[in-house]
Design a protein around this motif. Structure first.
Motif, mmCIF file in Angstrom:
data_model
loop_
_atom_site.group_PDB
_atom_site.id
_atom_site.type_symbol
_atom_site.label_atom_id
_atom_site.label_comp_id
_atom_site.label_asym_id
_atom_site.label_seq_id
_atom_site.Cartn_x
_atom_site.Cartn_y
_atom_site.Cartn_z
ATOM 1 N N ARG A 110 -8.405 -1.861 0.099
ATOM 2 C CA ARG A 110 -9.549 -1.262 0.800
ATOM 3 C C ARG A 110 -9.189 -0.957 2.256
ATOM 4 O O ARG A 110 -9.946 -1.233 3.183
ATOM 5 N N CYS A 111 -7.963 -0.392 2.409
ATOM 6 C CA CYS A 111 -7.521 -0.003 3.749
ATOM 7 C C CYS A 111 -7.628 1.512 3.888
ATOM 8 O O CYS A 111 -7.790 2.243 2.913
ATOM 9 N N GLU A 112 -7.564 1.986 5.102
ATOM 10 C CA GLU A 112 -7.752 3.411 5.380
ATOM 11 C C GLU A 112 -6.427 4.146 5.555
ATOM 12 O O GLU A 112 -6.382 5.373 5.460
ATOM 13 N N ARG A 113 -5.363 3.414 5.809
ATOM 14 C CA ARG A 113 -4.085 4.053 6.118
ATOM 15 C C ARG A 113 -2.949 3.342 5.398
ATOM 16 O O ARG A 113 -2.905 2.117 5.337
ATOM 17 N N ALA A 114 -2.050 4.121 4.854
ATOM 18 C CA ALA A 114 -0.836 3.574 4.242
ATOM 19 C C ALA A 114 0.244 4.645 4.327
ATOM 20 O O ALA A 114 -0.026 5.836 4.158
ATOM 21 N N ALA A 115 1.455 4.236 4.622
ATOM 22 C CA ALA A 115 2.545 5.201 4.766
ATOM 23 C C ALA A 115 3.875 4.543 4.416
ATOM 24 O O ALA A 115 4.056 3.334 4.602
#
Length: 398
Positions: A52-57
């Motif tokens: 439930r995070c907003e950013r991933a890279a």
């Protein structure tokens, strides 16, 4: 009743966990993925839903140590080079902190990092996540999910690297096949260059005696210019057939008649030496196939060399380009012994030969692969009156 109510949230939570696990599980082995970028993006999307995070890279380092983005969900601020190198050397996922190993990444809103490792432990990439439920920091459960996602990304990257190596190998085999075909024509190419040079040399030898004759000078100028243009055209053909094939593009299209004419010119001397007539029947100049000129010429050259090899002295090889049933078709007909029905698929196998005293090659196998990659088909069928016809059909690219 109360017990039933208490069990309902637990059951719902279990269902949600199972659904998340199903979302994270790949539907097919990553080695079968045709689009590595899509696989990575899907993995990051599944990770974001799980955490439930907003950013991933996912980041890698280039040869100079600079960050290169593989895939991202949300904002993908590049971490400083030194921090990326440090994170790639980690043994396990870590929660990021202001005074931790990556303060720059923490300041950019990222809260967790995991190294993505290859089978020998080599660093392949770094996975970073933040925002949403991770805004206040990464807990052990989040780090475990990040580690699992890093393992899946490692599998996808290994599969992508293997596919890339196979693609390079395939391109090299095709290049060697083109060079082998040209190697068979070396004597003919040298002969075709030598003839115009002999004509120019003869005129040069006569020039001191007849330089004062205006008609001779004009004739010499015209002949020398035409013969040099002839050599230039031949060398352009050789270079076109020998250079590496450019990667396929959706916009590729090549005129069938032009490709056939260039091959006919290239093999004309060989056909004459073999005593085989070479005909081209391509009345519609607009017929086009959806592949590059290099690839189409390679197919035509392989088919024509095969036909010349099969046709006895006094025979004829015929190239036909035509429209057929909404598609375009290239036919290469020979007057050889033909191909037995039981061998009509085997002739497209690598190194197969119908001659016991001659080894097979890769020409027909590669030709079929090139044709099929363009959405076409390559088959062999009997020619009326004897011999074989190799027919390649393509989508109409006019």
């Amino acid at each position: 009743m109360d017990e039933t109510r208490r069990s309902q949230p637990a059951a719902a939570g279990g269902r949600r966990r199972r659904e998340r696990r199903r979302a994270l599980a790949p539907e097919a082995p990553v080695a079968l993925a045709s689009d590595l970028q899509s696989v990575l993006a899907q993995a990051l999307g599944a990770l974001a839903r799980e955490l439930r995070c907003e950013r991933a890279a996912a980041w890698v380092r280039d040869a100079d140590g600079r960050p290169v983005l593989l895939a991202a969900l949300g904002d993908a601020t590049a971490p400083p080079e030194a921090e990326l190198a440090h994170l790639a050397a980690l043994d396990a996922p870590v929660a990021l902190a202001p005074n931790g190993p990556a303060p720059g990444a923490f300041a950019a809103g990222l809260r967790a990092a995991a190294p993505v490792r290859g089978p020998a432990g080599a660093a392949l990439a770094v996975l970073l996540a933040g925002g949403g439920a991770l805004a206040e920091g990464a807990r052990p459960r989040a780090l475990a999910a990040l580690a699992a996602a890093a393992d899946r990304l490692a599998a996808a990257l290994r599969a992508g690297a293997a596919l890339e190596r196979l693609a390079r190998f395939d391109a090299e085999v095709r290049r060697l096949d083109r060079l082998a075909s040209l190697g068979e024509l070396v004597a003919e190419i040298v002969h075709e260059i030598r003839n115009p040079l002999v004509s120019v040399k003869t005129f040069l030898q006569l020039l001191p005696e007849r330089a004062h004759e205006p008609e001779f000078r004009e004739r010499f100028r015209e002949l020398a210019s035409e013969e040099l243009r002839r050599i230039e055209r031949l060398l352009d053909l050789v270079l076109a057939h020998g250079r590496p094939t450019a990667p396929a593009r959706e916009a590729d299209r090549t005129l069938l008649g032009e490709a056939c004419a260039s091959v006919v010119q290239l093999v004309a001397h060989r056909a004459a030496d073999l005593g085989v007539a070479l005909d081209l029947d391509a009345p519609d100049a607009s017929l086009a196939a959806p592949l590059s000129g290099d690839a189409l010429r390679q197919v035509v050259l392989n088919l024509v060399l095969n036909a010349l090899d099969a046709t006895p002295r006094g025979g004829r090889v015929r190239l036909v380009a035509r429209a057929a049933d909404g598609r375009v078709e290239l036919r290469v007909e020979d007057e050889g012994p033909g191909v037995a029905p039981a061998l009509r698929e085997l002739v497209f196998e690598p190194f197969f030969s119908t001659k016991s005293d001659a080894p097979g090659g890769l020409g027909l196998a590669i030709s079929r692969r090139i044709v099929e990659e363009a959405g076409g088909a390559l088959r062999v069928e009997p020619r009326p009156g004897g011999g074989s016809c190799f027919a390649a059909t393509f989508p109409d690219a006019r």
